[in-house]
Design a protein around this motif. Structure first.
Motif, PDB file in Angstrom:
ATOM      1  N   TYR A  59       0.848  -1.185   0.000  1.00 22.61           N
ATOM      2  CA  TYR A  59       0.000   0.000   0.000  1.00 22.61           C
ATOM      3  C   TYR A  59       0.884   1.235   0.000  1.00 22.61           C
ATOM      4  O   TYR A  59       1.790   1.358   0.811  1.00 22.61           O
ATOM      5  CB  TYR A  59      -0.912   0.028   1.232  1.00 22.61           C
ATOM      6  CG  TYR A  59      -1.736  -1.229   1.339  1.00 22.61           C
ATOM      7  CD1 TYR A  59      -2.933  -1.357   0.652  1.00 22.61           C
ATOM      8  CD2 TYR A  59      -1.302  -2.297   2.121  1.00 22.61           C
ATOM      9  CE1 TYR A  59      -3.673  -2.521   0.727  1.00 22.61           C
ATOM     10  CE2 TYR A  59      -2.049  -3.464   2.204  1.00 22.61           C
ATOM     11  CZ  TYR A  59      -3.234  -3.565   1.514  1.00 22.61           C
ATOM     12  OH  TYR A  59      -3.962  -4.715   1.587  1.00 22.61           O
ATOM     13  N   VAL A  60       0.591   2.155  -0.898  1.00 25.55           N
ATOM     14  CA  VAL A  60       1.359   3.395  -0.990  1.00 25.55           C
ATOM     15  C   VAL A  60       0.388   4.557  -0.870  1.00 25.55           C
ATOM     16  O   VAL A  60      -0.656   4.583  -1.519  1.00 25.55           O
ATOM     17  CB  VAL A  60       2.144   3.478  -2.318  1.00 25.55           C
ATOM     18  CG1 VAL A  60       2.772   4.845  -2.499  1.00 25.55           C
ATOM     19  CG2 VAL A  60       3.203   2.386  -2.378  1.00 25.55           C
ATOM     20  N   PHE A  61       0.733   5.513  -0.027  1.00 25.34           N
ATOM     21  CA  PHE A  61      -0.049   6.722   0.180  1.00 25.34           C
ATOM     22  C   PHE A  61       0.850   7.909  -0.181  1.00 25.34           C
ATOM     23  O   PHE A  61       1.899   8.091   0.429  1.00 25.34           O
ATOM     24  CB  PHE A  61      -0.492   6.851   1.639  1.00 25.34           C
ATOM     25  CG  PHE A  61      -1.370   5.715   2.090  1.00 25.34           C
ATOM     26  CD1 PHE A  61      -2.752   5.865   2.100  1.00 25.34           C
ATOM     27  CD2 PHE A  61      -0.827   4.511   2.503  1.00 25.34           C
ATOM     28  CE1 PHE A  61      -3.567   4.822   2.506  1.00 25.34           C
ATOM     29  CE2 PHE A  61      -1.633   3.463   2.909  1.00 25.34           C
ATOM     30  CZ  PHE A  61      -3.005   3.621   2.913  1.00 25.34           C
ATOM     31  N   VAL A  62       0.451   8.681  -1.170  1.00 30.58           N
ATOM     32  CA  VAL A  62       1.194   9.877  -1.553  1.00 30.58           C
ATOM     33  C   VAL A  62       0.362  11.066  -1.104  1.00 30.58           C
ATOM     34  O   VAL A  62      -0.782  11.226  -1.523  1.00 30.58           O
ATOM     35  CB  VAL A  62       1.457   9.924  -3.077  1.00 30.58           C
ATOM     36  CG1 VAL A  62       2.237  11.181  -3.450  1.00 30.58           C
ATOM     37  CG2 VAL A  62       2.205   8.673  -3.535  1.00 30.58           C
ATOM     38  N   VAL A  63       0.920  11.888  -0.232  1.00 27.93           N
ATOM     39  CA  VAL A  63       0.191  13.035   0.316  1.00 27.93           C
ATOM     40  C   VAL A  63       0.843  14.334  -0.139  1.00 27.93           C
ATOM     41  O   VAL A  63       2.004  14.360  -0.536  1.00 27.93           O
ATOM     42  CB  VAL A  63       0.137  12.985   1.860  1.00 27.93           C
ATOM     43  CG1 VAL A  63      -0.589  11.750   2.338  1.00 27.93           C
ATOM     44  CG2 VAL A  63       1.530  13.028   2.449  1.00 27.93           C
ATOM     45  N   GLY A  64       0.081  15.408  -0.065  1.00 30.09           N
ATOM     46  CA  GLY A  64       0.606  16.725  -0.398  1.00 30.09           C
ATOM     47  C   GLY A  64       0.501  17.074  -1.866  1.00 30.09           C
ATOM     48  O   GLY A  64       1.246  17.921  -2.361  1.00 30.09           O
ATOM     49  N   MET A  91       4.321   6.501  -7.250  1.00 30.34           N
ATOM     50  CA  MET A  91       3.050   5.859  -7.578  1.00 30.34           C
ATOM     51  C   MET A  91       3.248   4.425  -8.069  1.00 30.34           C
ATOM     52  O   MET A  91       2.428   3.556  -7.811  1.00 30.34           O
ATOM     53  CB  MET A  91       2.306   6.682  -8.632  1.00 30.34           C
ATOM     54  CG  MET A  91       1.814   8.016  -8.123  1.00 30.34           C
ATOM     55  SD  MET A  91       1.226   9.128  -9.410  1.00 30.34           S
ATOM     56  CE  MET A  91      -0.012   8.160 -10.201  1.00 30.34           C
ATOM     57  N   THR A  92       4.345   4.181  -8.757  1.00 30.89           N
ATOM     58  CA  THR A  92       4.588   2.836  -9.285  1.00 30.89           C
ATOM     59  C   THR A  92       5.122   1.876  -8.236  1.00 30.89           C
ATOM     60  O   THR A  92       5.325   0.698  -8.527  1.00 30.89           O
ATOM     61  CB  THR A  92       5.577   2.881 -10.474  1.00 30.89           C
ATOM     62  OG1 THR A  92       6.842   3.368 -10.008  1.00 30.89           O
ATOM     63  CG2 THR A  92       5.045   3.756 -11.592  1.00 30.89           C
ATOM     64  N   ARG A  93       5.351   2.337  -7.029  1.00 32.35           N
ATOM     65  CA  ARG A  93       5.865   1.473  -5.954  1.00 32.35           C
ATOM     66  C   ARG A  93       4.763   0.614  -5.342  1.00 32.35           C
ATOM     67  O   ARG A  93       5.034  -0.330  -4.613  1.00 32.35           O
ATOM     68  CB  ARG A  93       6.517   2.290  -4.840  1.00 32.35           C
ATOM     69  CG  ARG A  93       7.672   3.202  -5.269  1.00 32.35           C
ATOM     70  CD  ARG A  93       8.845   2.453  -5.839  1.00 32.35           C
ATOM     71  NE  ARG A  93       8.704   2.341  -7.281  1.00 32.35           N
ATOM     72  CZ  ARG A  93       9.410   1.527  -8.050  1.00 32.35           C
ATOM     73  NH1 ARG A  93      10.303   0.735  -7.550  1.00 32.35           N
ATOM     74  NH2 ARG A  93       9.219   1.489  -9.342  1.00 32.35           N
ATOM     75  N   ALA A  94       3.505   0.931  -5.602  1.00 32.87           N
ATOM     76  CA  ALA A  94       2.384   0.215  -4.985  1.00 32.87           C
ATOM     77  C   ALA A  94       2.184  -1.138  -5.658  1.00 32.87           C
ATOM     78  O   ALA A  94       2.049  -1.221  -6.877  1.00 32.87           O
ATOM     79  CB  ALA A  94       1.113   1.042  -5.093  1.00 32.87           C
ATOM     80  N   HIS A  99      -2.966   5.234  -2.977  1.00 39.78           N
ATOM     81  CA  HIS A  99      -3.870   6.278  -2.483  1.00 39.78           C
ATOM     82  C   HIS A  99      -3.182   7.634  -2.662  1.00 39.78           C
ATOM     83  O   HIS A  99      -2.060   7.815  -2.190  1.00 39.78           O
ATOM     84  CB  HIS A  99      -4.217   6.054  -1.007  1.00 39.78           C
ATOM     85  CG  HIS A  99      -4.885   4.736  -0.770  1.00 39.78           C
ATOM     86  ND1 HIS A  99      -6.244   4.601  -0.816  1.00 39.78           N
ATOM     87  CD2 HIS A  99      -4.372   3.507  -0.510  1.00 39.78           C
ATOM     88  CE1 HIS A  99      -6.559   3.323  -0.582  1.00 39.78           C
ATOM     89  NE2 HIS A  99      -5.439   2.661  -0.406  1.00 39.78           N
ATOM     90  N   LEU A 100      -3.840   8.562  -3.344  1.00 35.19           N
ATOM     91  CA  LEU A 100      -3.311   9.900  -3.571  1.00 35.19           C
ATOM     92  C   LEU A 100      -4.150  10.898  -2.807  1.00 35.19           C
ATOM     93  O   LEU A 100      -5.385  10.853  -2.868  1.00 35.19           O
ATOM     94  CB  LEU A 100      -3.344  10.217  -5.072  1.00 35.19           C
ATOM     95  CG  LEU A 100      -2.626   9.221  -5.986  1.00 35.19           C
ATOM     96  CD1 LEU A 100      -2.877   9.558  -7.438  1.00 35.19           C
ATOM     97  CD2 LEU A 100      -1.144   9.183  -5.676  1.00 35.19           C
ATOM     98  N   PHE A 101      -3.487  11.812  -2.072  1.00 37.17           N
ATOM     99  CA  PHE A 101      -4.199  12.760  -1.221  1.00 37.17           C
ATOM    100  C   PHE A 101      -3.823  14.197  -1.518  1.00 37.17           C
ATOM    101  O   PHE A 101      -2.661  14.515  -1.769  1.00 37.17           O
ATOM    102  CB  PHE A 101      -3.888  12.486   0.265  1.00 37.17           C
ATOM    103  CG  PHE A 101      -4.453  11.191   0.753  1.00 37.17           C
ATOM    104  CD1 PHE A 101      -5.736  11.114   1.242  1.00 37.17           C
ATOM    105  CD2 PHE A 101      -3.675  10.032   0.714  1.00 37.17           C
ATOM    106  CE1 PHE A 101      -6.258   9.920   1.693  1.00 37.17           C
ATOM    107  CE2 PHE A 101      -4.196   8.831   1.157  1.00 37.17           C
ATOM    108  CZ  PHE A 101      -5.483   8.778   1.646  1.00 37.17           C
ATOM    109  N   HIS A 102      -4.825  15.048  -1.454  1.00 38.01           N
ATOM    110  CA  HIS A 102      -4.622  16.495  -1.503  1.00 38.01           C
ATOM    111  C   HIS A 102      -5.545  17.119  -0.462  1.00 38.01           C
ATOM    112  O   HIS A 102      -6.453  16.466   0.065  1.00 38.01           O
ATOM    113  CB  HIS A 102      -4.885  17.047  -2.913  1.00 38.01           C
ATOM    114  CG  HIS A 102      -6.283  16.861  -3.382  1.00 38.01           C
ATOM    115  ND1 HIS A 102      -7.271  17.792  -3.187  1.00 38.01           N
ATOM    116  CD2 HIS A 102      -6.872  15.826  -4.025  1.00 38.01           C
ATOM    117  CE1 HIS A 102      -8.399  17.365  -3.712  1.00 38.01           C
ATOM    118  NE2 HIS A 102      -8.187  16.148  -4.220  1.00 38.01           N
TER     119      HIS A 102
END
Length: 104
Positions: A59-64, A91-94, A99-102
């Motif tokens: 699971y990968v979460f990218v925030v900001g 993003m390709t590490r998942a 999950h992408l957050f803003h």
């Protein structure tokens, strides 16, 4: 109602710094898994975009992902390109979920 609002406000109080937030997250992770910092299974890792290169996670979460944060507001064209590349690599590490957050 006053007690409820007091509880809500105290639970939403921001941390004094990003380090204090990360310290609390690390503590919660260690507490919930019963493991120390050096364990690699069942533990969440908080990484920068730069340090995610070459690693994979279920699971990968990218925030900001907000304007003027990624990329920074004063970034030059070369920096924008590099930041875009790093976000893509992250993003390709998942392996299972991304999950992408803003903020908005």
């Amino acid at each position: 109602i006053d007690e409820f609002l007091t509880a809500v406000v105290s639970s939403l109080r921001p941390w004094s710094s990003s380090d204090s937030f990360l310290d609390q997250v690390r503590g919660l992770i260690e507490e919930s898994t019963g493991r120390g910092r050096n364990s690699s299974s069942g533990v969440a890792r908080i990484l920068s975009l730069q340090s995610a290169k070459g690693l994979e996670a279920d699971y990968v979460f990218v925030v900001g992902l907000d304007e003027d944060i990624l990329p920074k507001g004063d970034a030059k064209n070369d920096d924008v390109g590099e930041t875009s590349r790093l976000v893509y690599v992250s993003m390709t590490r998942a392996k299972e979920e991304l999950h992408l957050f803003h903020a908005r």
